[in-house]
Write a protein that holds these residues in place. Structure first.
Motif, mmCIF file in Angstrom:
data_model
loop_
_atom_site.group_PDB
_atom_site.id
_atom_site.type_symbol
_atom_site.label_atom_id
_atom_site.label_comp_id
_atom_site.label_asym_id
_atom_site.label_seq_id
_atom_site.Cartn_x
_atom_site.Cartn_y
_atom_site.Cartn_z
ATOM 1 N N PRO A 174 70.669 78.087 76.586
ATOM 2 C CA PRO A 174 70.503 76.699 76.144
ATOM 3 C C PRO A 174 71.364 76.351 74.929
ATOM 4 C CG PRO A 174 68.361 77.794 76.392
ATOM 5 C CD PRO A 174 69.414 78.854 76.412
ATOM 6 N N THR A 175 71.948 75.154 74.971
ATOM 7 C CA THR A 175 72.687 74.609 73.849
ATOM 8 C C THR A 175 71.714 73.903 72.917
ATOM 9 O OG1 THR A 175 74.622 74.255 75.262
ATOM 10 C CG2 THR A 175 74.536 73.031 73.179
ATOM 11 N N THR A 176 71.752 74.232 71.641
ATOM 12 C CA THR A 176 70.819 73.641 70.673
ATOM 13 C C THR A 176 71.295 72.253 70.264
ATOM 14 O OG1 THR A 176 70.243 75.845 69.858
ATOM 15 C CG2 THR A 176 69.690 73.975 68.452
ATOM 16 N N LEU A 177 70.426 71.250 70.472
ATOM 17 C CA LEU A 177 70.772 69.859 70.184
ATOM 18 C C LEU A 177 69.643 69.163 69.427
ATOM 19 C CD1 LEU A 177 72.216 68.694 73.644
ATOM 20 C CD2 LEU A 177 73.528 69.258 71.589
ATOM 21 N N ASP A 178 70.015 68.227 68.559
ATOM 22 C CA ASP A 178 69.046 67.310 67.971
ATOM 23 C C ASP A 178 68.581 66.331 69.040
ATOM 24 O OD1 ASP A 178 68.832 68.177 65.319
ATOM 25 O OD2 ASP A 178 70.684 67.157 64.751
ATOM 26 N N ASN A 179 67.495 65.630 68.751
ATOM 27 C CA ASN A 179 66.941 64.696 69.733
ATOM 28 C C ASN A 179 67.924 63.619 70.200
ATOM 29 O OD1 ASN A 179 64.524 66.084 69.477
ATOM 30 N ND2 ASN A 179 63.656 64.627 68.018
ATOM 31 N N PRO A 180 68.544 62.846 69.297
ATOM 32 C CA PRO A 180 69.407 61.759 69.773
ATOM 33 C C PRO A 180 70.536 62.221 70.693
ATOM 34 C CG PRO A 180 68.872 61.427 67.465
ATOM 35 C CD PRO A 180 68.386 62.806 67.831
ATOM 36 N N PRO A 181 71.310 63.262 70.320
ATOM 37 C CA PRO A 181 72.372 63.686 71.242
ATOM 38 C C PRO A 181 71.846 64.248 72.551
ATOM 39 C CG PRO A 181 72.291 65.135 69.325
ATOM 40 C CD PRO A 181 71.410 63.977 69.029
ATOM 41 N N PHE A 182 70.659 64.912 72.515
ATOM 42 C CA PHE A 182 70.137 65.421 73.788
ATOM 43 C C PHE A 182 69.830 64.284 74.740
ATOM 44 C CE2 PHE A 182 66.450 65.885 76.533
ATOM 45 C CZ PHE A 182 66.997 66.755 77.466
ATOM 46 N N TYR A 183 69.071 63.292 74.283
ATOM 47 C CA TYR A 183 68.650 62.230 75.197
ATOM 48 C C TYR A 183 69.847 61.422 75.704
ATOM 49 C CZ TYR A 183 63.830 63.466 74.370
ATOM 50 O OH TYR A 183 62.647 64.156 74.332
ATOM 51 N N GLN A 184 70.876 61.293 74.890
ATOM 52 C CA GLN A 184 72.101 60.644 75.356
ATOM 53 C C GLN A 184 72.780 61.521 76.406
ATOM 54 O OE1 GLN A 184 73.907 58.009 73.072
ATOM 55 N NE2 GLN A 184 75.335 57.664 74.724
ATOM 56 N N ALA A 185 72.874 62.829 76.127
ATOM 57 C CA ALA A 185 73.571 63.746 77.028
ATOM 58 C C ALA A 185 72.855 63.898 78.366
ATOM 59 C CB ALA A 185 73.731 65.123 76.359
ATOM 60 N N VAL A 186 71.522 63.963 78.361
ATOM 61 C CA VAL A 186 70.793 64.140 79.619
ATOM 62 C C VAL A 186 70.878 62.865 80.454
ATOM 63 C CG1 VAL A 186 68.456 63.414 78.901
ATOM 64 C CG2 VAL A 186 68.732 65.212 80.618
ATOM 65 N N ALA A 187 70.939 61.726 79.800
ATOM 66 C CA ALA A 187 71.102 60.471 80.539
ATOM 67 C C ALA A 187 72.467 60.415 81.214
ATOM 68 C CB ALA A 187 70.932 59.282 79.596
ATOM 69 N N GLN A 188 73.487 60.923 80.534
ATOM 70 C CA GLN A 188 74.846 60.888 81.065
ATOM 71 C C GLN A 188 75.127 62.034 82.032
ATOM 72 O OE1 GLN A 188 77.053 60.975 77.385
ATOM 73 N NE2 GLN A 188 76.931 58.754 77.108
ATOM 74 N N GLY A 189 74.230 63.018 82.095
ATOM 75 C CA GLY A 189 74.449 64.170 82.960
ATOM 76 C C GLY A 189 75.311 65.246 82.330
ATOM 77 N N ASP A 190 75.580 65.130 81.023
ATOM 78 C CA ASP A 190 76.357 66.171 80.343
ATOM 79 C C ASP A 190 75.533 67.444 80.166
ATOM 80 O OD1 ASP A 190 78.530 64.470 80.132
ATOM 81 O OD2 ASP A 190 77.874 63.675 78.203
ATOM 82 N N VAL A 191 74.216 67.306 80.047
ATOM 83 C CA VAL A 191 73.300 68.440 80.163
ATOM 84 C C VAL A 191 72.267 68.066 81.225
ATOM 85 C CG1 VAL A 191 73.601 69.241 77.793
ATOM 86 C CG2 VAL A 191 71.748 67.667 78.324
ATOM 87 N N TYR A 248 63.019 57.347 72.110
ATOM 88 C CA TYR A 248 64.277 57.635 72.811
ATOM 89 C C TYR A 248 64.268 57.193 74.275
ATOM 90 C CZ TYR A 248 64.697 60.683 68.746
ATOM 91 O OH TYR A 248 64.731 61.166 67.454
ATOM 92 N N GLN A 249 63.152 56.643 74.733
ATOM 93 C CA GLN A 249 63.042 56.315 76.151
ATOM 94 C C GLN A 249 64.082 55.306 76.606
ATOM 95 O OE1 GLN A 249 58.597 55.783 76.753
ATOM 96 N NE2 GLN A 249 59.110 57.035 78.518
ATOM 97 N N SER A 250 64.397 54.332 75.764
ATOM 98 C CA SER A 250 65.398 53.340 76.158
ATOM 99 C C SER A 250 66.768 53.978 76.359
ATOM 100 C CB SER A 250 65.493 52.233 75.107
ATOM 101 O OG SER A 250 65.875 52.760 73.842
ATOM 102 N N THR A 251 66.984 55.155 75.748
ATOM 103 C CA THR A 251 68.260 55.855 75.894
ATOM 104 C C THR A 251 68.396 56.503 77.265
ATOM 105 O OG1 THR A 251 68.314 56.329 73.525
ATOM 106 C CG2 THR A 251 69.717 57.690 74.921
ATOM 107 N N PHE A 252 67.282 57.037 77.789
ATOM 108 C CA PHE A 252 67.404 57.816 79.033
ATOM 109 C C PHE A 252 66.735 57.203 80.247
ATOM 110 C CE2 PHE A 252 63.484 59.641 77.182
ATOM 111 C CZ PHE A 252 62.643 59.697 78.282
ATOM 112 N N GLU A 253 65.952 56.145 80.086
ATOM 113 C CA GLU A 253 65.245 55.571 81.225
ATOM 114 C C GLU A 253 66.202 55.174 82.338
ATOM 115 O OE1 GLU A 253 60.996 53.524 80.077
ATOM 116 O OE2 GLU A 253 62.820 52.409 79.597
ATOM 117 N N GLY A 254 65.817 55.532 83.573
ATOM 118 C CA GLY A 254 66.625 55.214 84.737
ATOM 119 C C GLY A 254 67.662 56.268 85.062
ATOM 120 N N GLN A 255 67.947 57.160 84.108
ATOM 121 C CA GLN A 255 68.935 58.214 84.321
ATOM 122 C C GLN A 255 68.334 59.614 84.211
ATOM 123 O OE1 GLN A 255 72.056 57.346 85.236
ATOM 124 N NE2 GLN A 255 71.383 55.209 85.089
ATOM 125 N N ALA A 256 67.240 59.727 83.476
ATOM 126 C CA ALA A 256 66.549 61.009 83.306
ATOM 127 C C ALA A 256 65.061 60.719 83.261
ATOM 128 C CB ALA A 256 67.010 61.720 82.044
#
Length: 345
Positions: free
Chosen positions: A67-84, A98-106
């Motif tokens: 696992p790559t260690t990430l803070d909350n904001p970059p994780f939720y952005q990355a999981v929404a984009q499919g980078d993780v 953070y739900q508005s960041t990932f809703e619909g994508q994760a």
């Protein structure tokens, strides 16, 4: 003609035999040939269950990167984009922001531990008794501020959360809501280092004031009801996106609280996996594993205590996870079989 037919039959049987192991392997390891890009949180108390999930994915044949260690904001952005693809360190409702960041994508799927994650403020028991500290409101009193002021700025020092953690948002909200800015100094340095300093201060007989959560090594080192006490908030006041959860921030039976029920000021959280939706759709075995797996809180408590005692290297955590898996092999095999069945349906 007979010889030709016989030869074809022999070749056909040989082909079936050679294909059989491949078919069995595909059933046992439905993730073979697929890579999972996994993340984990910056708080080390979440690394044990992250490692358990990683090893279970590997038993299903997945190649797990991280696992790559990430803070909350970059994780939720990355999981929404499919980078993780996922992590198993979601804390909800704390991470509702953070739900508005990932809703619909994760999405949240399954639960590592339901309702077992408490948060709140603690004070050493001796100071609770000496100064009659019951809530954050007491830190406006001059004698209390002076007792907990370690850097001489006239405010009580609070071990808080580093920037980017979900708890930082709530603590900052509390400082404003309860008008504590002139009375409390939130320390936002490395949490582990700040808490190690607080433990040393406690052992030296000095007052300590800190935020913590469970499961966490802090409540093994400083036991609520014996060494420290949970204190209350003046009244429940949550950030706007959590305002409808006020009832969940008052809990009954909190061991070591100054009152019962206890106004902790933070809703009890579920620790949950959060995964990219497209990844889940493409990997039914991984999705099912996330859905059915859970880790007992006592196992996390025990590992956190070991980690705090010095067994916290990457190798230690890998060994702790593999030991727990083997000690619970019957239960684990049940989860794996459900995951394999999902891949075949």
């Amino acid at each position: 003609m007979f010889r030709l037919t016989k030869s074809l039959a022999v070749l056909s049987a040989a082909a079936m035999l050679s294909a059989a192991p491949a078919a069995v392997l595909a059933q046992e390891e439905p993730g073979a040939g697929t890579t999972i890009n996994m993340a984990q949180a910056t708080w080390d108390t979440g690394w044990f269950h992250a490692e358990i999930y990683k090893q279970l994915f590997e038993e299903l044949g997945y190649d797990v990167q991280g696992p790559t260690t990430l803070d909350n904001p970059p994780f939720y952005q990355a999981v929404a984009q499919g980078d993780v693809d996922l992590w198993v360190n979601g804390w909800f409702p704390l991470h509702n922001t953070y739900q508005s960041t990932f809703e619909g994508q994760a999405e949240i799927i399954g639960a590592v531990a339901e309702g077992g994650a408490l948060e709140g403020y603690l004070v050493d028991k001796a100071s609770v008794e000496e100064f009659d500290i019951q809530s954050l409101e007491d830190f406006k009193r001059p004698e209390v501020k002076e007792a907990f002021d370690r850097d001489g700025d006239g405010r009580a020092d609070l071990v808080a959360c580093p920037p980017g953690w979900g708890c930082e948002i709530n603590i900052e909200h509390h400082l404003d809501a309860y008008e504590l800015r002139d009375h409390v100094n939130p320390i936002k340095a490395s949490y582990s280092a700040s808490m190690a300093d607080a433990v040393a201060a406690y052992e030296a007989g000095e007052p300590i004031f800190f935020y913590t959560w469970t499961p966490n090594w802090t409540v093994n080192e400083l036991v609520p009801g014996e060494d420290v006490m949970w204190i209350e908030v003046p009244e429940v006041n949550l950030p706007e996106d959590m305002a409808d959860l006020a009832d969940a921030a008052v809990l009954e039976g909190v061991e070591g609280c100054v009152a019962d029920p206890c106004k902790l000021g933070f809703p009890a959280n579920d620790i949950v996996p959060v995964a990219n939706s497209a990844f889940l759709e493409d990997n039914p075995a991984a999705a099912k594993l996330l859905e059915v797996t859970s880790i007992p809180l006592q196992a996390i408590f025990a590992q956190n205590a070991e980690m705090n005692a010095g067994a916290g290297s990457s190798e230690d955590i890998q060994n702790q996870a593999s030991t727990w898996i083997e000690e619970n092999r019957d239960m684990v095999d049940g989860w794996l079989e459900e995951a394999r069945a999902a891949a075949q349906s």
